[in-house]
Write an enzyme that holds these catalytic residues in place. Structure first.
Site, PDB file in Angstrom:
ATOM      1  CD  GLU A   1     125.246  76.339 159.252  1.00 46.81           C
ATOM      2  OE1 GLU A   1     124.396  75.627 159.608  1.00 46.81           O
ATOM      3  OE2 GLU A   1     125.969  76.258 158.253  1.00 46.81           O
TER       4      GLU A   1
ATOM      5  CB  CYS B   1     125.274  73.737 164.218  1.00 49.14           C
ATOM      6  SG  CYS B   1     123.894  74.233 163.221  1.00 49.14           S
TER       7      CYS B   1
ATOM      8  CE1 TYR C   1     119.447  78.575 165.853  1.00 52.05           C
ATOM      9  CE2 TYR C   1     120.802  77.221 164.090  1.00 52.05           C
ATOM     10  CZ  TYR C   1     120.169  77.320 165.327  1.00 52.05           C
ATOM     11  OH  TYR C   1     119.571  76.215 165.810  1.00 52.05           O
TER      12      TYR C   1
ATOM     13  CE1 TYR D   1     114.475  76.894 159.184  1.00 45.55           C
ATOM     14  CE2 TYR D   1     114.143  78.094 157.562  1.00 45.55           C
ATOM     15  CZ  TYR D   1     113.791  77.822 158.865  1.00 45.55           C
ATOM     16  OH  TYR D   1     112.634  78.505 159.379  1.00 45.55           O
ATOM     17  CB  SER D   2     121.565  72.953 158.804  1.00 41.21           C
ATOM     18  OG  SER D   2     122.321  73.958 158.705  1.00 41.21           O
TER      19      SER D   2
END
Length: 251
Positions: free
Chosen positions: A249, A209, A251, A13-14
């Site tokens: 980044e 992101c 996902y 997790y960021s």
């Protein structure tokens, strides 16, 4: 009969707070998490922070599948112990030069690293006023109610109107001029005449992101400008990445 049980994989997790934490004590970190909920047979995911078995929208609990780590985090109570590891990766780092601009594209909880950036640049007592560039945030969500940290962005823009701006792409409520849902890349296109010179100048970092599907968004956003300037957009983005000015980044 006892069988071996494999441990769950580490989830990355960021962090959504800056180094000193939201309380500026340097003893806390903040995450931005939504529980992933997938309903069997529907082929889509919902997001809900309602505890399992109590959500009237999903009465048949046996056909509802919740994200392992997102559910674990959302079900935590104050005082619970949490096992953490990290940090991992070095993709989402601010430029070393405080005069360089940053353009940020986020979808949903992909806002996390950018909130960290913006707290550092415009909020924290120890670091605010050191940044001299321009920071421009584009956030994409499906509904207005899904917007994250809206009050913080409003306060930052009011205090730093010449350095910080933000724009939203609310896909299920906005339409782009030519028709169709408004996504992050389309909102960038609306301001591309301002953004393109920034990106070409060599004084701007671009960050992305969020959901994996947005990874091709910049090709769509910058494609017409590249074509006009006789540049191949794929080559341009590859070079931007090679120069350390394009950070992704997803996902």
């Amino acid at each position: 009969m006892v069988t071996d049980v494999l441990p769950f994989a580490v989830r990355l997790y960021s962090i959504a707070s800056s180094a000193c934490g939201d309380d500026e004590t340097s003893k806390t970190v903040s995450l931005c998490v939504k529980r992933v909920v997938e309903v069997a047979g529907k082929g889509w995911c919902e997001y809900s922070n309602v505890e399992p078995g109590t959500d009237p929208e999903f009465p048949d609990a046996e056909k509802v599948y919740r994200g392992v780590c997102s559910s674990h985090i959302c079900d935590l109570k104050p005082g619970d112990d949490v096992l953490l590891t990290g940090p991992t990766g070095a993709e989402m780092l601010l430029p070393a030069d405080p005069s360089e601009n940053i353009v940020m594209l986020a979808t949903g909880t992909g806002i996390a690293p950018f909130r960290s950036f913006l707290r550092y640049l415009f909020h924290d007592k120890a670091t605010k006023n050191k940044f001299t560039g321009v920071a421009w945030l584009f956030l994409g969500v499906p509904f207005t109610k899904s917007l994250l940290y809206d009050a913080e962005w409003k306060a930052m823009q009011a205090e730093f109107p010449g350095q910080f701006r933000y724009d939203y792409a609310i896909s299920d409520e906005m339409q782009r001029p030519g028709g169709g849902s408004m996504y992050v890349q389309h909102k960038v296109q609306q301001y591309v005449e301002d953004i393109w010179p920034m990106v070409k100048s060599g004084k701007t970092h671009v960050y992305m992101c969020g959901l994996k599907g947005m990874a091709t968004g910049l090709e769509e956003a910058f494609g017409p400008c590249c074509e006009k300037d006789g540049i191949d957009v794929k080559d341009f983005l590859k070079q931007l990445k090679k120069d350390g000015r394009y950070h992704v980044e997803v996902y």
